[in-house]
Design an enzyme around this catalytic site. Structure first.
Site, PDB file in Angstrom:
ATOM      1  N   TYR A 199      -9.794   0.002  -5.023  1.00  0.00           N
ATOM      2  CA  TYR A 199      -8.961  -1.394  -4.705  1.00  0.00           C
ATOM      3  C   TYR A 199      -8.960  -2.147  -6.148  1.00  0.00           C
ATOM      4  O   TYR A 199      -8.359  -3.436  -5.563  1.00  0.00           O
ATOM      5  CB  TYR A 199     -10.425  -2.244  -3.562  1.00  0.00           C
ATOM      6  CG  TYR A 199      -9.650  -1.612  -2.241  1.00  0.00           C
ATOM      7  CD1 TYR A 199      -9.171   0.134  -2.149  1.00  0.00           C
ATOM      8  CD2 TYR A 199      -9.516  -2.633  -1.136  1.00  0.00           C
ATOM      9  CE1 TYR A 199      -8.824  -0.102  -0.918  1.00  0.00           C
ATOM     10  CE2 TYR A 199      -9.200  -2.119  -0.534  1.00  0.00           C
ATOM     11  CZ  TYR A 199      -8.515  -1.024  -0.161  1.00  0.00           C
ATOM     12  OH  TYR A 199      -8.077  -0.405   1.728  1.00  0.00           O
ATOM     13  N   THR A 250      -4.072   5.398   7.628  1.00  0.00           N
ATOM     14  CA  THR A 250      -3.094   4.786   7.034  1.00  0.00           C
ATOM     15  C   THR A 250      -2.381   6.371   6.102  1.00  0.00           C
ATOM     16  O   THR A 250      -2.553   6.927   5.879  1.00  0.00           O
ATOM     17  CB  THR A 250      -3.474   3.782   5.861  1.00  0.00           C
ATOM     18  OG1 THR A 250      -4.590   2.776   5.666  1.00  0.00           O
ATOM     19  CG2 THR A 250      -3.061   3.633   4.092  1.00  0.00           C
ATOM     20  N   CYS A 287      -5.248  -0.883  -7.162  1.00  0.00           N
ATOM     21  CA  CYS A 287      -3.754  -1.531  -5.831  1.00  0.00           C
ATOM     22  C   CYS A 287      -4.027  -2.680  -5.664  1.00  0.00           C
ATOM     23  O   CYS A 287      -2.875  -3.907  -5.698  1.00  0.00           O
ATOM     24  CB  CYS A 287      -4.274  -0.160  -5.186  1.00  0.00           C
ATOM     25  SG  CYS A 287      -5.031  -0.722  -3.646  1.00  0.00           S
ATOM     26  N   CYS A 325       1.205  -0.974   0.136  1.00  0.00           N
ATOM     27  CA  CYS A 325      -0.198  -0.199   0.234  1.00  0.00           C
ATOM     28  C   CYS A 325       0.612   1.234  -0.490  1.00  0.00           C
ATOM     29  O   CYS A 325       2.214   1.334   0.449  1.00  0.00           O
ATOM     30  CB  CYS A 325      -0.901  -0.501   1.601  1.00  0.00           C
ATOM     31  SG  CYS A 325      -1.628   1.333   1.325  1.00  0.00           S
TER      32      CYS A 325
END
Ligand code: SF4
Ligand code: FE
Length: 480
Positions: free
Chosen positions: A297, A191, A300, A100
């Site tokens: 999503y 995050t 990635c 990520c």
């Protein structure tokens, strides 16, 4: 863009002193701390790739407010093409990091706020949109990385924010002053928080009457007085500190690096406040931010899946099973699952539309469907990776055993696969697979961008069940 290179980015983080705790101790320099370095390297890729001519088209854009060239991570989507490029960009960066890279959260917050502040002003005659546009200009010009601070700790989930025994379990305004507001509370599992410049505080859910103090949006530099970050422990955390084969992907880590961000009476001047009490826009803002993040999503995680598939094939090759028909079939299934999630991200982008502000927004139902598929497909991809890799992934000796002058020869001899491939390379690929397909990495796929149930709620709301019933009646020639 002031921050251009990886070095500029690291230097900018070094200059800003943020209070961060790791395992009970304060971290003095966040840029050299071993547990944070992989996350910094991963986020730095968003800067590095933007400077490569072959990636410029995906990684940069032209600002709709200044006409200047900016990072796509600070851009407001101006077309369906921009939405699709976002997804392509995410898959590309995932190929470079297998992790990520964290910067999408702030990116999505900027886009959700651009659309929503415009509509708040339209209804209430407030000045949030122009304030926000000024702020956006600064972010684009500095090329800052933002944390999208949405999730509150939420305490007792059966109670509303204003009904909690401890009012701070939802982030709220404790004082309104002439020059700004004072905020207290916390944002959970944020995050990229330890290597960002600012946090954008947003409400965590739709608020109702009585929750006005919780309807707050504000941008805060992470070094503001009263902010403390507490880093979350990850699976295989110590392996990051050793930074050898056992870490799997020591350079970039396998997840984003999450922190609890505590806001203890933090003052925010009015020019950085973009919602304050407008409860009727909280639901819309949350839905937009969630949709914009769920759109990502398949990009990635699709890219991360490509690495898992490649590593699975290598593991099979190194142990002589790559040509077995059942292995080939499993790899095909993994590819199917990865392309399915990617298709979802492309589809919700292609079906995007223009909001009143001019910014483009992905199709919310399809974006939710994409993220919902992630909560299943990544598990299935990981299950197949475990199946292909074999039990050895769970029982492999330590990196240090391989290097031991005494027992290294045994590890070398008995962990070997096919002729011509070193034991070290076999261990590297098995460790990469192990780290990418378990623990924190899997949980992130389940709950990042919202838990599966939050996507199912969207199906209930947007799935047009009564229209489907009407269509079925018509076909069945039912007359009531
Ligand atoms: Fe970006 Fe994916 Fe990380 Fe979310 S999980 S911040 S979309 S890379
Ligand atoms: Fe995430």
């Amino acid at each position: 863009m002031k921050i251009k290179t990886k070095e500029d980015y690291i230097e900018s983080l070094k200059k800003q002193h943020v209070v961060i705790y790791y395992n009970g101790e304060e971290v003095k320099d966040r840029t050299t701390f071993p547990a944070f370095v992989p996350h910094i390297n991963s986020a730095a890729k968003t800067y590095e790739l933007a400077l490569m001519p072959e990636h410029e088209d995906l990684l940069t854009a032209t600002s709709n407010i200044t006409g200047k060239k900016i990072s796509r991570f600070t851009h407001i989507h101006q077309s369906v093409d921009d939405l699709i490029k976002k997804v392509q960009m995410l898959r590309l960066i995932a190929h470079e990091t297998a992790s990520c890279f964290q910067r999408c959260v702030g990116f999505d917050a900027l886009n959700a706020l651009y659309m929503t502040t415009y509509e708040i002003d339209e209804k209430y005659g407030t000045k949030y949109f122009s304030r926000f546009s000024e702020y956006l200009k600064k972010i684009q010009d500095e090329n800052f990385m933002l944390v999208g601070g949405m999730t509150d700790p939420k305490g007792d989930r059966s109670k509303r924010p204003s009904q909690q025994a401890d009012p701070d379990l939802f982030t709220h305004v404790v004082e309104k002053r002439k020059d700004g507001v004072v905020i207290r509370g916390a944002k959970a599992h944020q995050t990229g928080a330890v290597n960002s410049h600012e946090i954008m505080i947003m409400p965590t859910q739709a608020m109702v009457e009585g929750d006005e103090a919780y309807a707050i949006v504000a941008a805060i530099p992470l070094d503001a007085k009263g902010i403390t970050l507490i880093f979350g422990r990850q699976t295989n955390e110590e392996r990051k500190l050793e930074c050898g084969i056992d870490a799997g992907n020591c350079e970039f880590g396998v997840v984003g690096g999450e922190a609890l961000v505590v806001l203890e009476d933090v003052f925010v001047p009015w020019e950085r406040v973009f919602m304050c009490g407008e409860i009727d826009f909280t639901g819309l803002l949350v839905e937009r931010f969630a949709t914009l993040h769920r759109q990502n999503y398949g990009g990635c995680k699709g890219g991360v899946s490509d690495i898992i598939i490649g590593a699975s094939a290598l593991a099979a090759q190194y142990q002589g099973t790559l040509n077995a028909s059942h292995i080939k079939d499993k790899l095909v299934e993994m590819m199917h699952l990865a392309e399915t999630v990617y298709s979802g991200s492309v589809a919700c982008s292609a079906m995007g539309s223009k909001t009143k502000s001019g910014a483009y927004y992905p199709d919310p139902l399809l974006a939710n469907c994409t993220k919902h598929n992630i909560t299943r497909n990544i598990y299935e991809i990981s299950r197949l990776a475990h199946d292909i890799g074999g039990g050895i992934m769970a029982t492999l000796p330590f990196d240090k055993d391989l290097r031991s002058p005494k027992i290294g020869k045994y590890v070398e001899k008995y962990m070997k696969g096919i002729e011509g491939v070193s034991t070290e390379n076999r261990m590297k690929v098995l460790r990469l697979l192990e780290n990418m397909t378990g623990g924190t990495a899997l949980i992130e796929s389940m709950h990042g961008a919202g838990s599966p149930q939050s996507q199912r709620v969207m199906y209930q709301r947007l799935g047009k069940l009564s229209e489907k019933m009407k269509m079925a009646k018509k076909i069945a020639k039912i007359k009531e």
